[in-house]
Design a protein around this motif. Sequence first.
Motif, PDB file in Angstrom:
ATOM      1  N   LEU A  14      -4.251  27.742  -4.194  1.00  0.00           N
ATOM      2  CA  LEU A  14      -5.574  28.195  -3.757  1.00  0.00           C
ATOM      3  C   LEU A  14      -5.949  27.860  -2.321  1.00  0.00           C
ATOM      4  CD1 LEU A  14      -7.738  27.777  -6.960  1.00  0.00           C
ATOM      5  CD2 LEU A  14      -6.414  29.738  -6.165  1.00  0.00           C
ATOM      6  N   PRO A  15      -5.601  26.689  -1.781  1.00  0.00           N
ATOM      7  CA  PRO A  15      -6.019  26.440  -0.385  1.00  0.00           C
ATOM      8  C   PRO A  15      -5.504  27.502   0.590  1.00  0.00           C
ATOM      9  CG  PRO A  15      -5.346  24.395  -1.396  1.00  0.00           C
ATOM     10  CD  PRO A  15      -4.993  25.497  -2.370  1.00  0.00           C
ATOM     11  N   GLU A  16      -4.248  27.867   0.487  1.00  0.00           N
ATOM     12  CA  GLU A  16      -3.706  28.898   1.391  1.00  0.00           C
ATOM     13  C   GLU A  16      -4.360  30.253   1.132  1.00  0.00           C
ATOM     14  OE1 GLU A  16      -2.033  31.011   4.267  1.00  0.00           O
ATOM     15  OE2 GLU A  16      -2.095  28.830   4.116  1.00  0.00           O
ATOM     16  N   LEU A  17      -4.573  30.571  -0.120  1.00  0.00           N
ATOM     17  CA  LEU A  17      -5.228  31.833  -0.466  1.00  0.00           C
ATOM     18  C   LEU A  17      -6.628  31.879   0.138  1.00  0.00           C
ATOM     19  CD1 LEU A  17      -5.072  34.458  -2.091  1.00  0.00           C
ATOM     20  CD2 LEU A  17      -5.861  33.177  -4.083  1.00  0.00           C
ATOM     21  N   CYS A  18      -7.367  30.795   0.049  1.00  0.00           N
ATOM     22  CA  CYS A  18      -8.718  30.753   0.623  1.00  0.00           C
ATOM     23  C   CYS A  18      -8.681  30.821   2.135  1.00  0.00           C
ATOM     24  CB  CYS A  18      -9.436  29.487   0.174  1.00  0.00           C
ATOM     25  SG  CYS A  18      -9.853  29.497  -1.574  1.00  0.00           S
ATOM     26  N   ARG A  19      -7.733  30.129   2.752  1.00  0.00           N
ATOM     27  CA  ARG A  19      -7.638  30.124   4.223  1.00  0.00           C
ATOM     28  C   ARG A  19      -7.412  31.523   4.783  1.00  0.00           C
ATOM     29  NH1 ARG A  19      -5.923  24.674   3.710  1.00  0.00           N
ATOM     30  NH2 ARG A  19      -3.789  25.091   3.094  1.00  0.00           N
ATOM     31  N   GLN A  20      -6.783  32.390   4.038  1.00  0.00           N
ATOM     32  CA  GLN A  20      -6.528  33.752   4.512  1.00  0.00           C
ATOM     33  C   GLN A  20      -7.825  34.534   4.730  1.00  0.00           C
ATOM     34  OE1 GLN A  20      -3.835  35.697   1.819  1.00  0.00           O
ATOM     35  NE2 GLN A  20      -2.337  34.063   1.991  1.00  0.00           N
ATOM     36  N   TYR A  21      -8.919  34.052   4.182  1.00  0.00           N
ATOM     37  CA  TYR A  21     -10.192  34.756   4.283  1.00  0.00           C
ATOM     38  C   TYR A  21     -11.119  34.171   5.336  1.00  0.00           C
ATOM     39  CZ  TYR A  21      -9.147  37.600   0.249  1.00  0.00           C
ATOM     40  OH  TYR A  21      -8.589  38.508  -0.606  1.00  0.00           O
ATOM     41  N   TYR A  22     -10.744  33.055   5.948  1.00  0.00           N
ATOM     42  CA  TYR A  22     -11.616  32.403   6.916  1.00  0.00           C
ATOM     43  C   TYR A  22     -10.922  32.312   8.255  1.00  0.00           C
ATOM     44  CZ  TYR A  22     -14.297  31.315   2.815  1.00  0.00           C
ATOM     45  OH  TYR A  22     -15.013  31.429   1.669  1.00  0.00           O
ATOM     46  N   VAL A  23     -11.176  33.281   9.107  1.00  0.00           N
ATOM     47  CA  VAL A  23     -10.519  33.353  10.401  1.00  0.00           C
ATOM     48  C   VAL A  23     -11.038  32.289  11.356  1.00  0.00           C
ATOM     49  CG1 VAL A  23     -10.097  34.823  12.396  1.00  0.00           C
ATOM     50  CG2 VAL A  23     -10.081  35.800  10.110  1.00  0.00           C
ATOM     51  N   GLU A  24     -12.378  32.125  11.437  1.00  0.00           N
ATOM     52  CA  GLU A  24     -12.951  31.207  12.421  1.00  0.00           C
ATOM     53  C   GLU A  24     -12.597  29.751  12.128  1.00  0.00           C
ATOM     54  OE1 GLU A  24     -15.971  32.819  10.695  1.00  0.00           O
ATOM     55  OE2 GLU A  24     -15.555  34.667  11.735  1.00  0.00           O
ATOM     56  N   SER A  25     -12.536  29.378  10.867  1.00  0.00           N
ATOM     57  CA  SER A  25     -12.295  27.985  10.489  1.00  0.00           C
ATOM     58  C   SER A  25     -11.163  27.932   9.472  1.00  0.00           C
ATOM     59  CB  SER A  25     -13.580  27.393   9.894  1.00  0.00           C
ATOM     60  OG  SER A  25     -13.331  26.111   9.419  1.00  0.00           O
ATOM     61  N   PRO A  26      -9.919  27.920   9.944  1.00  0.00           N
ATOM     62  CA  PRO A  26      -8.790  27.991   9.019  1.00  0.00           C
ATOM     63  C   PRO A  26      -8.775  26.896   7.965  1.00  0.00           C
ATOM     64  CG  PRO A  26      -8.045  28.014  11.302  1.00  0.00           C
ATOM     65  CD  PRO A  26      -9.518  27.802  11.313  1.00  0.00           C
ATOM     66  N   GLU A  27      -9.317  25.721   8.292  1.00  0.00           N
ATOM     67  CA  GLU A  27      -9.313  24.666   7.285  1.00  0.00           C
ATOM     68  C   GLU A  27     -10.381  24.906   6.225  1.00  0.00           C
ATOM     69  OE1 GLU A  27     -11.790  23.627  10.699  1.00  0.00           O
ATOM     70  OE2 GLU A  27      -9.652  24.018  10.571  1.00  0.00           O
ATOM     71  N   GLY A  28     -11.428  25.649   6.582  1.00  0.00           N
ATOM     72  CA  GLY A  28     -12.481  26.008   5.626  1.00  0.00           C
ATOM     73  C   GLY A  28     -12.917  24.826   4.787  1.00  0.00           C
ATOM     74  N   SER A  29     -13.235  25.084   3.556  1.00  0.00           N
ATOM     75  CA  SER A  29     -13.643  24.014   2.648  1.00  0.00           C
ATOM     76  C   SER A  29     -12.615  23.919   1.528  1.00  0.00           C
ATOM     77  CB  SER A  29     -15.034  24.300   2.097  1.00  0.00           C
ATOM     78  OG  SER A  29     -15.040  25.539   1.448  1.00  0.00           O
ATOM     79  N   THR A  30     -11.363  23.881   1.907  1.00  0.00           N
ATOM     80  CA  THR A  30     -10.294  23.903   0.916  1.00  0.00           C
ATOM     81  C   THR A  30      -9.691  22.515   0.733  1.00  0.00           C
ATOM     82  OG1 THR A  30      -8.766  24.617   2.624  1.00  0.00           O
ATOM     83  CG2 THR A  30      -9.729  26.329   1.244  1.00  0.00           C
ATOM     84  N   ASN A  31     -10.535  21.529   0.579  1.00  0.00           N
ATOM     85  CA  ASN A  31     -10.102  20.173   0.317  1.00  0.00           C
ATOM     86  C   ASN A  31      -9.456  20.137  -1.064  1.00  0.00           C
ATOM     87  OD1 ASN A  31     -10.448  17.597  -1.088  1.00  0.00           O
ATOM     88  ND2 ASN A  31     -11.435  16.910   0.797  1.00  0.00           N
ATOM     89  N   ILE A  32      -8.151  19.956  -1.101  1.00  0.00           N
ATOM     90  CA  ILE A  32      -7.413  20.062  -2.358  1.00  0.00           C
ATOM     91  C   ILE A  32      -7.869  19.012  -3.376  1.00  0.00           C
ATOM     92  CG2 ILE A  32      -5.424  18.680  -1.624  1.00  0.00           C
ATOM     93  CD1 ILE A  32      -5.265  21.831  -3.813  1.00  0.00           C
ATOM     94  N   GLU A  33      -8.158  17.788  -2.913  1.00  0.00           N
ATOM     95  CA  GLU A  33      -8.619  16.757  -3.845  1.00  0.00           C
ATOM     96  C   GLU A  33      -9.949  17.167  -4.478  1.00  0.00           C
ATOM     97  OE1 GLU A  33      -7.755  15.961  -0.597  1.00  0.00           O
ATOM     98  OE2 GLU A  33      -5.743  15.233  -1.082  1.00  0.00           O
ATOM     99  N   GLY A  34     -10.828  17.730  -3.655  1.00  0.00           N
ATOM    100  CA  GLY A  34     -12.115  18.209  -4.169  1.00  0.00           C
ATOM    101  C   GLY A  34     -11.941  19.346  -5.155  1.00  0.00           C
ATOM    102  N   MET A  35     -10.969  20.214  -4.890  1.00  0.00           N
ATOM    103  CA  MET A  35     -10.707  21.316  -5.810  1.00  0.00           C
ATOM    104  C   MET A  35     -10.253  20.782  -7.170  1.00  0.00           C
ATOM    105  SD  MET A  35      -8.813  23.946  -3.226  1.00  0.00           S
ATOM    106  CE  MET A  35      -8.679  25.322  -4.341  1.00  0.00           C
ATOM    107  N   TYR A  36      -9.370  19.816  -7.155  1.00  0.00           N
ATOM    108  CA  TYR A  36      -8.900  19.216  -8.411  1.00  0.00           C
ATOM    109  C   TYR A  36     -10.058  18.545  -9.162  1.00  0.00           C
ATOM    110  CZ  TYR A  36      -3.904  20.080  -7.841  1.00  0.00           C
ATOM    111  OH  TYR A  36      -2.682  20.689  -7.744  1.00  0.00           O
ATOM    112  N   ARG A  37     -10.909  17.811  -8.433  1.00  0.00           N
ATOM    113  CA  ARG A  37     -12.052  17.157  -9.074  1.00  0.00           C
ATOM    114  C   ARG A  37     -12.993  18.185  -9.698  1.00  0.00           C
ATOM    115  NH1 ARG A  37     -11.935  13.901  -4.588  1.00  0.00           N
ATOM    116  NH2 ARG A  37     -13.604  15.077  -3.593  1.00  0.00           N
ATOM    117  N   ASN A  38     -13.308  19.232  -8.943  1.00  0.00           N
ATOM    118  CA  ASN A  38     -14.215  20.251  -9.473  1.00  0.00           C
ATOM    119  C   ASN A  38     -13.599  21.010 -10.646  1.00  0.00           C
ATOM    120  OD1 ASN A  38     -16.385  19.690  -7.850  1.00  0.00           O
ATOM    121  ND2 ASN A  38     -15.801  21.164  -6.275  1.00  0.00           N
ATOM    122  N   PHE A  39     -12.317  21.297 -10.551  1.00  0.00           N
ATOM    123  CA  PHE A  39     -11.656  21.981 -11.659  1.00  0.00           C
ATOM    124  C   PHE A  39     -11.726  21.112 -12.919  1.00  0.00           C
ATOM    125  CE2 PHE A  39      -7.800  22.914 -14.183  1.00  0.00           C
ATOM    126  CZ  PHE A  39      -8.110  24.217 -14.526  1.00  0.00           C
TER     127      PHE A  39
END
Length: 159
Positions: free
Chosen positions: A25-50
């Motif tokens: 998911l982080p790479e998939l999300c980054r493909q949609y955010y040109v201005e800020s490639p790092e976006g909000s794709t904190n993998i640890e946060g994604m695991y916690r929220n999931f």
Amino acid sequence: MVDIETQKFGDFEIGKMKEQDLKFLPELCRQYYVESPEGSTNIEGMYRNFEKYKDSEFWYFFVMRHEKETMGYAEVFLHPNLFFEQKPYITIWWVRIEKKYRNQGLGKKLIQYIEEFGRKMGADSCCLQAEIPNVVAQKLYESLGYEKDCGYFKDLMKE
């Protein structure tokens, strides 16, 4: 929690997200955010929220897979309705398709799968949103029968 069936079509399948899908998911999300490639794709946060929401009766996470690769994603929220004994409705969030798989009708398949899931959950309507510059998504949604309506957004983290 409702049983979510996996649907296969050709080399693809759509179904409930599993923990092992998160790594894509982080790479998939980054493909949609040109201005800020790092976006909000904190993998640890994604695991916690999931972990926090994976068994919710209101939040659902769907993925589209090609072989062992997770190449599409969407979230769905089921809104109960307290007024006038109306049926619930669903909101689709974060529809994402891997770049190399776009323009093949896969976003349409993913949305149609989610619409059918909503019907099975008793929902009588569905809403989603697209950023104003995302004309491609807007055309997709309109081709599926969605109509522009009104709506407002406020970032509660900004003062």
